[in-house]
Design an enzyme around this catalytic site. Structure first.
Site, PDB file in Angstrom:
ATOM      1  N   CYS A 120      45.257  29.932  42.352  1.00 22.83           N
ATOM      2  CA  CYS A 120      44.564  29.358  41.194  1.00 22.83           C
ATOM      3  C   CYS A 120      43.127  29.076  41.598  1.00 22.83           C
ATOM      4  O   CYS A 120      42.741  29.254  42.751  1.00 22.83           O
ATOM      5  CB  CYS A 120      45.252  28.063  40.788  1.00 22.83           C
ATOM      6  SG  CYS A 120      47.012  28.260  40.517  1.00 22.83           S
ATOM      7  N   ARG A 137      40.752  34.449  40.119  1.00 24.80           N
ATOM      8  CA  ARG A 137      41.781  33.909  41.002  1.00 24.80           C
ATOM      9  C   ARG A 137      43.102  33.689  40.257  1.00 24.80           C
ATOM     10  O   ARG A 137      44.139  33.520  40.879  1.00 24.80           O
ATOM     11  CB  ARG A 137      41.326  32.577  41.604  1.00 24.80           C
ATOM     12  CG  ARG A 137      40.030  32.658  42.403  1.00 24.80           C
ATOM     13  CD  ARG A 137      39.646  31.280  42.899  1.00 24.80           C
ATOM     14  NE  ARG A 137      40.656  30.787  43.808  1.00 24.80           N
ATOM     15  CZ  ARG A 137      40.690  31.072  45.108  1.00 24.80           C
ATOM     16  NH1 ARG A 137      39.758  31.847  45.610  1.00 24.80           N
ATOM     17  NH2 ARG A 137      41.641  30.611  45.886  1.00 24.80           N
ATOM     18  N   TRP A 142      47.362  30.685  38.122  1.00 26.81           N
ATOM     19  CA  TRP A 142      48.170  31.871  38.352  1.00 26.81           C
ATOM     20  C   TRP A 142      49.558  31.325  38.633  1.00 26.81           C
ATOM     21  O   TRP A 142      49.833  30.798  39.696  1.00 26.81           O
ATOM     22  CB  TRP A 142      47.653  32.665  39.564  1.00 26.81           C
ATOM     23  CG  TRP A 142      48.227  34.029  39.649  1.00 26.81           C
ATOM     24  CD1 TRP A 142      47.729  35.191  39.100  1.00 26.81           C
ATOM     25  CD2 TRP A 142      49.434  34.436  40.324  1.00 26.81           C
ATOM     26  NE1 TRP A 142      48.536  36.251  39.400  1.00 26.81           N
ATOM     27  CE2 TRP A 142      49.586  35.833  40.138  1.00 26.81           C
ATOM     28  CE3 TRP A 142      50.394  33.749  41.067  1.00 26.81           C
ATOM     29  CZ2 TRP A 142      50.675  36.545  40.667  1.00 26.81           C
ATOM     30  CZ3 TRP A 142      51.478  34.465  41.583  1.00 26.81           C
ATOM     31  CH2 TRP A 142      51.602  35.840  41.380  1.00 26.81           C
ATOM     32  N   ASN A 148      45.806  23.876  43.801  1.00 28.13           N
ATOM     33  CA  ASN A 148      45.935  25.309  44.123  1.00 28.13           C
ATOM     34  C   ASN A 148      46.787  25.410  45.385  1.00 28.13           C
ATOM     35  O   ASN A 148      46.456  24.807  46.404  1.00 28.13           O
ATOM     36  CB  ASN A 148      44.552  25.915  44.383  1.00 28.13           C
ATOM     37  CG  ASN A 148      44.665  27.321  44.963  1.00 28.13           C
ATOM     38  OD1 ASN A 148      45.616  28.041  44.699  1.00 28.13           O
ATOM     39  ND2 ASN A 148      43.707  27.680  45.813  1.00 28.13           N
ATOM     40  N   GLY A 149      47.901  26.140  45.313  1.00 30.29           N
ATOM     41  CA  GLY A 149      48.788  26.248  46.480  1.00 30.29           C
ATOM     42  C   GLY A 149      50.230  26.069  46.047  1.00 30.29           C
ATOM     43  O   GLY A 149      50.531  26.112  44.845  1.00 30.29           O
ATOM     44  N   GLU A 185      45.590  54.289  49.368  1.00 26.42           N
ATOM     45  CA  GLU A 185      44.610  53.460  48.662  1.00 26.42           C
ATOM     46  C   GLU A 185      44.352  53.991  47.246  1.00 26.42           C
ATOM     47  O   GLU A 185      44.269  53.224  46.285  1.00 26.42           O
ATOM     48  CB  GLU A 185      43.296  53.386  49.460  1.00 26.42           C
ATOM     49  CG  GLU A 185      42.216  52.526  48.838  1.00 26.42           C
ATOM     50  CD  GLU A 185      42.626  51.095  48.528  1.00 26.42           C
ATOM     51  OE1 GLU A 185      41.949  50.459  47.698  1.00 26.42           O
ATOM     52  OE2 GLU A 185      43.676  50.635  49.043  1.00 26.42           O
ATOM     53  N   LYS A 221      45.044  51.784  43.829  1.00 26.99           N
ATOM     54  CA  LYS A 221      44.034  51.523  42.792  1.00 26.99           C
ATOM     55  C   LYS A 221      44.579  51.922  41.416  1.00 26.99           C
ATOM     56  O   LYS A 221      44.468  51.183  40.446  1.00 26.99           O
ATOM     57  CB  LYS A 221      42.730  52.301  43.084  1.00 26.99           C
ATOM     58  CG  LYS A 221      41.950  51.727  44.259  1.00 26.99           C
ATOM     59  CD  LYS A 221      41.256  50.434  43.980  1.00 26.99           C
ATOM     60  CE  LYS A 221      41.992  49.189  44.385  1.00 26.99           C
ATOM     61  NZ  LYS A 221      42.239  48.879  45.759  1.00 26.99           N
ATOM     62  N   GLU A 246      47.272  49.416  40.303  1.00 23.67           N
ATOM     63  CA  GLU A 246      46.770  48.070  39.985  1.00 23.67           C
ATOM     64  C   GLU A 246      46.143  47.972  38.604  1.00 23.67           C
ATOM     65  O   GLU A 246      46.339  47.002  37.882  1.00 23.67           O
ATOM     66  CB  GLU A 246      45.710  47.658  40.993  1.00 23.67           C
ATOM     67  CG  GLU A 246      46.217  47.227  42.344  1.00 23.67           C
ATOM     68  CD  GLU A 246      45.078  46.660  43.171  1.00 23.67           C
ATOM     69  OE1 GLU A 246      44.887  45.441  43.140  1.00 23.67           O
ATOM     70  OE2 GLU A 246      44.359  47.447  43.797  1.00 23.67           O
ATOM     71  N   HIS A 267      61.012  65.339  52.269  1.00 24.44           N
ATOM     72  CA  HIS A 267      62.150  64.524  52.712  1.00 24.44           C
ATOM     73  C   HIS A 267      62.670  63.612  51.603  1.00 24.44           C
ATOM     74  O   HIS A 267      63.289  62.587  51.866  1.00 24.44           O
ATOM     75  CB  HIS A 267      61.748  63.715  53.956  1.00 24.44           C
ATOM     76  CG  HIS A 267      61.256  64.600  55.058  1.00 24.44           C
ATOM     77  ND1 HIS A 267      62.087  65.389  55.824  1.00 24.44           N
ATOM     78  CD2 HIS A 267      59.984  64.865  55.474  1.00 24.44           C
ATOM     79  CE1 HIS A 267      61.359  66.083  56.692  1.00 24.44           C
ATOM     80  NE2 HIS A 267      60.092  65.786  56.499  1.00 24.44           N
ATOM     81  N   LYS A 303      42.958  37.753  42.695  1.00 23.30           N
ATOM     82  CA  LYS A 303      42.047  38.298  43.693  1.00 23.30           C
ATOM     83  C   LYS A 303      42.439  37.918  45.114  1.00 23.30           C
ATOM     84  O   LYS A 303      42.416  38.749  46.027  1.00 23.30           O
ATOM     85  CB  LYS A 303      40.621  37.841  43.399  1.00 23.30           C
ATOM     86  CG  LYS A 303      39.583  38.404  44.343  1.00 23.30           C
ATOM     87  CD  LYS A 303      39.473  39.901  44.200  1.00 23.30           C
ATOM     88  CE  LYS A 303      38.536  40.600  45.154  1.00 23.30           C
ATOM     89  NZ  LYS A 303      38.652  42.030  45.158  1.00 23.30           N
TER      90      LYS A 303
HETATM   91  C1  AGP Z   1      43.527  45.195  46.285  1.00 22.08           C
HETATM   92  O1  AGP Z   1      42.869  45.814  45.261  1.00 22.08           O
HETATM   93  C2  AGP Z   1      44.246  44.002  45.923  1.00 22.08           C
HETATM   94  N1  AGP Z   1      43.445  43.059  45.292  1.00 22.08           N
HETATM   95  C3  AGP Z   1      45.053  43.402  47.057  1.00 22.08           C
HETATM   96  O2  AGP Z   1      45.928  44.378  47.516  1.00 22.08           O
HETATM   97  C4  AGP Z   1      44.225  42.889  48.240  1.00 22.08           C
HETATM   98  O3  AGP Z   1      43.689  43.949  48.957  1.00 22.08           O
HETATM   99  C5  AGP Z   1      45.140  42.071  49.147  1.00 22.08           C
HETATM  100  O4  AGP Z   1      45.623  40.984  48.396  1.00 22.08           O
HETATM  101  C6  AGP Z   1      44.404  41.578  50.394  1.00 22.08           C
HETATM  102  O5  AGP Z   1      43.355  40.744  50.036  1.00 22.08           O
HETATM  103  P1  AGP Z   1      42.292  40.308  51.159  1.00 22.08           P
HETATM  104  O6  AGP Z   1      41.584  41.529  51.610  1.00 22.08           O
HETATM  105  O7  AGP Z   1      41.393  39.349  50.450  1.00 22.08           O
HETATM  106  O8  AGP Z   1      43.073  39.656  52.266  1.00 22.08           O
END
Ligand code: AGP
Length: 613
Positions: A2, A27, A79, A105-106, A486, A490, A493, A509, A608
């Protein structure tokens, strides 16, 4: 996951809090709320959904909320972890007297026990959240001193927290505490702010104080009193933010993600700047704080990270072994502390994290330190918890990354790993000539990215053609395998297409069973070693009627024979190739998501930085 923000001063807290929340929205954005102290009263406003919904509710209560409403206040964008995104579960939470309000937050691991105990004491709960226990606990511990009450409550908590509390008896005062979740104080003139990260503060002050675990702070407009949980004063350094607020704006781009994709030539140039020693044909990474003897003594490199950062780490694994000749491996940070890893005193454990706050990566850092390894980090956020706990590493200097889908952090992380491989390699198997070639390759990366960005129109045309797909495969070999991972991440996501990244040889496989005309395959077929093998894999896919898109090196005259569409990549070495190629895949995913009308900067279910396990 959060975002919390607090303000006390003459500026008027409501508008300042809403502005801060808007900058923290990446966040978490499923509900929001604020509490302000005004004329000895606590006023609460909460709403489900984005901060703009909260703003609408605030405007109903205070039509002129821009004008100096409230002296001190706290706010939260959520969140959800415990309890669905409802108004009751939105923060702030109050105690039963209505005198104390908290935002958190936590995750409080022992909240069920605390809740049961508090209910036995007569407290009634209004939400399903773990956080609400804080309001009741602080109220119970309160004997006139808000800081003492907060400290007493902290002693009963298990888990992670960054929280702020206000009380009607203490106008202009906010007390905050942290363990495991980030908290920063903004030092202003006759005003003080607190927030989960500097993005919410940078518009008001460039002077910040990062709190450490088990720190508490009492703030008023002109006082900041920091103590540990035993109420002993502790001093914390005041740092200077080197970001300008514009960096956190969209600068005319439709989305933060697109802006950050187009920022990559400059971001990577920032990562490289001042870190190449052309005379010695090596890299200068003073932040690693390692002597030549220490870098030479490293016997093994273990990379710990999550998500995109882990994919970057996997490219780094190839670099360390192929370039520097050092055994390297990548660990899923979430597994690292649970599998009793072998870490010797000459093992370098490298934590990669854009935010520097990812809970699993932070825990891996602590595990590696407990095991006596050499621990360093590659990080983007200056002063983050991982940066401070490792105390050595490489800052990316990529500027703030607001889009939840990480883009420029990946290309800067891979560039930083290439710099590290050069430094460690020069002490081992990289001779002066090879050192020069690598330096030239590294210096060419910003231009390689610019050339891909110049083809964004072409990439958009190809992307639109495949926006209707529901399943997608990305395949690659060598360090193009993590690049394929990667690319798939993307697309997953931001477009919600079920995309899988695979080593091209793995298809046979099992996954090849899924291939058919509705399942496109994006093959990374750049003209680097392994190209002939990937051509064979492309044939296998086409034999199953899957449409094939390929990344290919400009000037490759053969590839179009075997593929339906091509994303052209400028010619470069196998070491640099993952960077321009992934930029093309970022754009590919972006344009597909845009075509599908997706929420690109704030994809559903994501946040994020993942600050809980
Ligand atoms: C990537 O687009 C995501 N937001 C997520 O996988 C991110 O890379 C992961 O949570 C790691 O975050 P960080 O690099 O801030 O540790």
């Amino acid at each position: 996951m959060c975002g919390i923000v607090g303000y006390t001063g003459k500026r008027g807290s409501v508008s300042t809090l809403l502005d801060g929340l808007a900058r923290l929205e990446y966040r978490g954005y499923d509900s929001a709320g604020l509490a302000i102290l005004e004329t000895g009263q606590l006023k609460i406003v909460k709403s489900v959904g984005k901060v703009k919904n909260l703003e609408a509710s605030v405007a109903e209560i205070w039509p002129d909320f821009e004008n100096c409403i409230g002296t001190a206040g706290i706010a939260h964008t959520r969140w959800a972890t415990h309890g669905a995104p409802t108004e009751a579960n939105a923060h702030p939470h109050l105690d039963n007297s209505g005198k104390f309000a908290i935002v958190h937050n936590g995750i409080i691991d022992n909240y069920l026990d605390l809740r049961k105990h508090l209910q036995e004491q007569g407290c009634t709960f209004k939400s399903e959240t773990d956080s609400e226990v804080l309001a009741h606990l602080i109220s119970q511990c309160h004997e006139g001193d808000l800081m003492h009450a907060a400290a007493a409550a902290c002693k009963k908590l298990k888990g992670t927290y960054g929280f702020a509390v206000i009380c009607v008896d203490d106008p202009d005062t906010i007390v905050v505490a942290r363990r495991g979740s980030p908290l920063v104080i903004g030092v202003g003139n006759n005003e003080t702010l607190i927030a989960s990260d500097i993005a919410a503060i940078a518009a008001y002050t460039k002077r910040v104080i990062f709190l450490n675990d088990d720190d508490l702070a009492l703030i008023t407009p002109d006082k900041i009193d920091i103590r540990n949980i035993e109420n002993v004063p502790v001093s914390r350094e005041t740092a200077k933010i080197d970001w300008d607020i514009a960096a956190a704006e969209k600068n005319g781009y439709e989305h933060f993600m697109l802006k950050e994709i187009f920022e990559q030539p400059d971001a990577v140039a920032n990562t490289i700047r001042g870190r190449l020693d052309e005379a010695a044909r090596t890299a200068i990474l003073s932040g690693l704080d390692m002597t030549a003897a220490e870098t030479a003594s490293v016997s093994r490199i273990v990379i710990a990270a999550c998500g995109t950062s882990m994919n970057a780490g996997m490219v780094g694994e190839y670099y360390f072994e192929d370039i520097a000749g050092i055994p390297a491996e990548v660990e899923q940070a979430a597994e690292f502390r649970y599998r009793n890893p072998i870490i010797e005193d000459r093992t370098l454990v490298l934590a990669i994290s854009q935010s520097g706050e990812t809970a699993d990566t932070l825990a891996a850092v602590r595990e590696a330190k407990n095991k006596g390894g050499i621990v360093a980090a590659i990080n983007n956020v200056v002063g983050s918890t991982i940066a401070r706990e490792t105390g050595r590493g490489i800052y990316l200097h990529a500027g703030p990354e607001i889009g939840v889908a990480s883009t420029k952090a990946f290309t800067c992380q891979v560039t930083a790993l290439l710099l590290m491989a050069l430094l460690f390699g020069r002490g081992r198997r990289v001779n002066r000539c090879e050192g020069k070639n690598l330096i030239d390759e590294i210096k060419s990366i910003p231009e390689l990215i610019r050339k891909v960005l110049a083809r964004s129109g072409e990439i958009e045309r190809v992307a639109k053609k495949y926006a209707g797909a529901e399943d997608f495969f990305f395949i690659g070999r060598g360090c193009m395998y993590p690049s394929a991972l990667e690319g798939a991440l993307k697309l997953k996501e931001i477009s919600y297409i079920h995309a899988e990244g695979y080593h091209a040889a793995e298809l046979k496989h099992g996954p090849i069973a899924l291939l058919e005309e509705r399942v496109p395959v994006l093959a990374l077929a750049n003209d680097i070693p392994g190209r002939d093998k990937i051509f064979a894999n492309i044939q296998e896919c086409r034999a199953r009627k899957s449409p094939v898109i390929a990344t290919a090196t400009e000037g490759d005259t053969q590839i179009s024979e075997f593929t339906d569409d091509i994303l052209w990549i400028p010619r470069c070495s196998r070491f640099a190739a993952p960077i321009p190629t992934v930029v093309a895949l970022q754009l590919f995913a972006y344009y597909i998501a845009k075509e599908r009308g997706c929420e690109i900067d704030q994809p559903r279910n994501l946040a994020k930085s993942v600050t809980v396990e």
